[in-house]
Design a protein around this motif. Structure first.
Motif, PDB file in Angstrom:
ATOM      1  N   GLU A 110      79.854  16.091   9.772  1.00  0.00           N
ATOM      2  CA  GLU A 110      78.989  16.186   9.089  1.00  0.00           C
ATOM      3  C   GLU A 110      78.624  17.941  10.178  1.00  0.00           C
ATOM      4  O   GLU A 110      77.810  19.016   9.053  1.00  0.00           O
ATOM      5  N   GLU A 111      77.864  17.672  11.580  1.00  0.00           N
ATOM      6  CA  GLU A 111      77.507  18.658  12.029  1.00  0.00           C
ATOM      7  C   GLU A 111      78.052  19.893  11.881  1.00  0.00           C
ATOM      8  O   GLU A 111      78.066  21.208  11.554  1.00  0.00           O
ATOM      9  N   CYS A 112      80.033  19.477  11.549  1.00  0.00           N
ATOM     10  CA  CYS A 112      80.489  20.957  11.279  1.00  0.00           C
ATOM     11  C   CYS A 112      80.679  21.412   9.775  1.00  0.00           C
ATOM     12  O   CYS A 112      81.304  22.276   9.930  1.00  0.00           O
ATOM     13  N   LYS A 113      80.489  20.196   9.406  1.00  0.00           N
ATOM     14  CA  LYS A 113      81.233  19.875   7.627  1.00  0.00           C
ATOM     15  C   LYS A 113      80.149  19.680   6.932  1.00  0.00           C
ATOM     16  O   LYS A 113      80.535  18.351   6.832  1.00  0.00           O
ATOM     17  N   PRO A 114      78.987  19.761   6.895  1.00  0.00           N
ATOM     18  CA  PRO A 114      77.803  18.655   5.622  1.00  0.00           C
ATOM     19  C   PRO A 114      78.578  18.081   4.675  1.00  0.00           C
ATOM     20  O   PRO A 114      78.156  16.778   3.980  1.00  0.00           O
ATOM     21  N   ASP A 115      79.302  18.383   3.995  1.00  0.00           N
ATOM     22  CA  ASP A 115      79.652  17.922   2.552  1.00  0.00           C
ATOM     23  C   ASP A 115      81.334  17.597   2.702  1.00  0.00           C
ATOM     24  O   ASP A 115      82.168  16.596   1.989  1.00  0.00           O
ATOM     25  N   ILE A 116      81.368  17.172   4.664  1.00  0.00           N
ATOM     26  CA  ILE A 116      82.624  16.537   5.300  1.00  0.00           C
ATOM     27  C   ILE A 116      83.482  14.990   4.151  1.00  0.00           C
ATOM     28  O   ILE A 116      84.085  14.566   3.662  1.00  0.00           O
ATOM     29  N   LEU A 117      82.123  14.307   3.948  1.00  0.00           N
ATOM     30  CA  LEU A 117      82.291  13.194   3.756  1.00  0.00           C
ATOM     31  C   LEU A 117      82.413  12.935   1.576  1.00  0.00           C
ATOM     32  O   LEU A 117      82.873  11.557   0.772  1.00  0.00           O
ATOM     33  N   SER A 118      82.607  14.095   1.179  1.00  0.00           N
ATOM     34  CA  SER A 118      82.672  13.693  -0.365  1.00  0.00           C
ATOM     35  C   SER A 118      83.612  13.722  -0.882  1.00  0.00           C
ATOM     36  O   SER A 118      83.481  12.581  -2.173  1.00  0.00           O
ATOM     37  N   PRO A 119      84.980  13.208  -0.282  1.00  0.00           N
ATOM     38  CA  PRO A 119      86.066  12.865  -0.854  1.00  0.00           C
ATOM     39  C   PRO A 119      86.221  11.017  -0.465  1.00  0.00           C
ATOM     40  O   PRO A 119      86.621  10.712  -1.361  1.00  0.00           O
ATOM     41  N   PHE A 120      85.548  10.638  -0.282  1.00  0.00           N
ATOM     42  CA  PHE A 120      85.428   9.534   0.273  1.00  0.00           C
ATOM     43  C   PHE A 120      84.147   8.405   0.499  1.00  0.00           C
ATOM     44  O   PHE A 120      83.051   8.341   0.651  1.00  0.00           O
ATOM     45  N   PRO A 121      84.108   8.049  -1.153  1.00  0.00           N
ATOM     46  CA  PRO A 121      82.574   7.283  -1.269  1.00  0.00           C
ATOM     47  C   PRO A 121      82.185   6.224  -0.845  1.00  0.00           C
ATOM     48  O   PRO A 121      81.128   5.584  -0.652  1.00  0.00           O
ATOM     49  N   GLN A 122      83.837   5.508   0.026  1.00  0.00           N
ATOM     50  CA  GLN A 122      83.392   4.218   0.659  1.00  0.00           C
ATOM     51  C   GLN A 122      82.666   5.061   1.718  1.00  0.00           C
ATOM     52  O   GLN A 122      81.503   3.637   2.633  1.00  0.00           O
ATOM     53  N   LEU A 123      82.751   5.621   2.214  1.00  0.00           N
ATOM     54  CA  LEU A 123      81.744   6.004   3.966  1.00  0.00           C
ATOM     55  C   LEU A 123      80.902   6.964   3.292  1.00  0.00           C
ATOM     56  O   LEU A 123      80.367   6.364   4.480  1.00  0.00           O
ATOM     57  N   GLN A 124      80.688   7.273   2.097  1.00  0.00           N
ATOM     58  CA  GLN A 124      79.237   7.888   1.828  1.00  0.00           C
ATOM     59  C   GLN A 124      78.684   6.209   1.894  1.00  0.00           C
ATOM     60  O   GLN A 124      76.532   6.640   2.506  1.00  0.00           O
ATOM     61  N   ALA A 125      79.074   5.304   1.526  1.00  0.00           N
ATOM     62  CA  ALA A 125      77.939   4.120   0.940  1.00  0.00           C
ATOM     63  C   ALA A 125      77.923   3.564   2.174  1.00  0.00           C
ATOM     64  O   ALA A 125      76.921   2.909   3.197  1.00  0.00           O
ATOM     65  N   PHE A 126      78.913   3.669   3.261  1.00  0.00           N
ATOM     66  CA  PHE A 126      78.709   3.161   4.642  1.00  0.00           C
ATOM     67  C   PHE A 126      77.618   3.455   5.675  1.00  0.00           C
ATOM     68  O   PHE A 126      76.588   2.668   6.191  1.00  0.00           O
ATOM     69  N   LYS A 127      77.778   5.024   5.082  1.00  0.00           N
ATOM     70  CA  LYS A 127      76.583   5.881   5.830  1.00  0.00           C
ATOM     71  C   LYS A 127      74.880   5.250   5.752  1.00  0.00           C
ATOM     72  O   LYS A 127      74.820   5.363   6.673  1.00  0.00           O
TER      73      LYS A 127
END
Length: 223
Positions: free
Chosen positions: A169-186
Motif C-alpha cells: 500500500e505504500e507503493c499503491k494505496p488502493d492496491i487492495l481494491s480488488p481484494f475484499p477478503q484481504l481488506q477485511a483481513f487487514k
C-alpha cells in the motif's frame, strides 16, 4: 526477570523489520542494540566472531546470538505458538510466508536500484502483487471462510501477510481494491492489541528508507 531480545542492525527496516513485527505481535519487548551507522561498527561485530556467516541481522535471544533471518523467525514463531499445531500447518505457514517474503523482497530492494530500473521494477511489483501473490491469499481466505490463513488460528503467516499488505500500500494505496477478503483481513489484524500498538506512532516500527539511510547502508556494507 528474562532478558529482552537485543537486535543488531541499522536504523531501518531491511531484513530485521519482519523480526520486529513478529516480536511485537507476540508481545515481546525488545531492545535495539547500538544501531550500525559506520563500517567500523560492522567490522567490530565481524572481528568479535558474533556474526556466524558474517551477516546481519543478528538477535541475542535466550542466551543465543542468532543469525539468518529465517532461523530467527522460526524460533520466535515456534516459541510463541505462532507456527501451527502440526507438521501440515507448519508447511502451509512456510508456503505462505515464502510468498510474502518474495513480494516484500522486491519492495525492499527498490530504493537501492538505479533510477533507470526503478520505474520498470515498480510496475513489476504492482503486477506481481495483484496477479501472483494477493490472489492466492484472497482465495485461501474466501475458500475456507475463516479469519486466519491456517487452521483458523493466528500465526506467523498472518503477521507477515499484514506487513506485506502495508508495504504494498505504500507503493499503491488502493492496491487492495480488488481484494475484499484481504481488506477485511487487514482490518481484523490491525485491531489485534499488540499489532495495533506496533502500528501507532512512536513504536519500534521503522519507516521506509530515505536517501540518507540508503547512503549509510551502502557505506556500512560496501555496496
Amino acid at each position: 526477570m528474562a532478558t529482552k531480545p537485543k537486535l543488531y542492525y541499522f536504523n531501518g527496516r531491511g531484513r530485521m523489520e519482519t523480526i520486529r513485527w513478529l516480536l511485537a505481535t507476540a508481545g515481546v519487548e525488545f531492545e535495539e542494540a547500538e544501531y550500525l551507522e559506520t563500517r567500523k561498527q560492522y567490522e567490530k561485530l565481524l572481528q568479535d566472531g558474533s556474526l556466524l556467516f558474517q551477516q546481519v541481522p543478528m538477535v541475542e535471544i535466550d542466551g543465543m546470538k542468532m543469525v539468518q533471518t529465517r532461523a530467527i523467525l522460526n524460533y520466535i514463531a515456534g516459541k510463541h505458538n505462532l507456527y501451527g499445531k502440526d507438521l501440515r500447518e507448519r508447511a502451509l505457514i512456510d508456503m505462505y510466508v515464502e510468498g510474502t517474503t518474495d513480494l516484500m523482497g522486491m519492495i525492499m530492494i527498490l530504493p537501492l536500484q538505479p533510477p533507470e530500473a526503478k520505474e520498470k521494477n515498480f510496475a513489476l511489483i504492482i503486477e506481481r502483487a495483484t496477479t501472483r501473490y494477493f490472489p492466492v491469499y484472497e482465495k485461501v481466505l474466501k475458500d475456507h471462510g475463516q479469519q486466519f490463513l491456517v487452521g483458523n488460528q493466528f500465526s506467523w503467516a498472518d503477521v507477515q501477510l499484514l506487513e506485506a499488505i502495508l508495504m504494498a500500500e505504500e507503493c499503491k494505496p488502493d492496491i487492495l481494491s480488488p481484494f475484499p477478503q484481504l481488506q477485511a483481513f487487514k482490518g481484523r489484524l490491525s485491531n489485534i492489541p499488540t499489532i495495533k500498538k506496533f502500528l501507532q506512532p512512536g513504536s519500534q516500527r521503522k519507516p521506509p528508507a530515505d536517501d540518507k539511510l540508503i547512503a549509510q547502508m551502502k557505506k556500512i556494507f560496501n555496496i
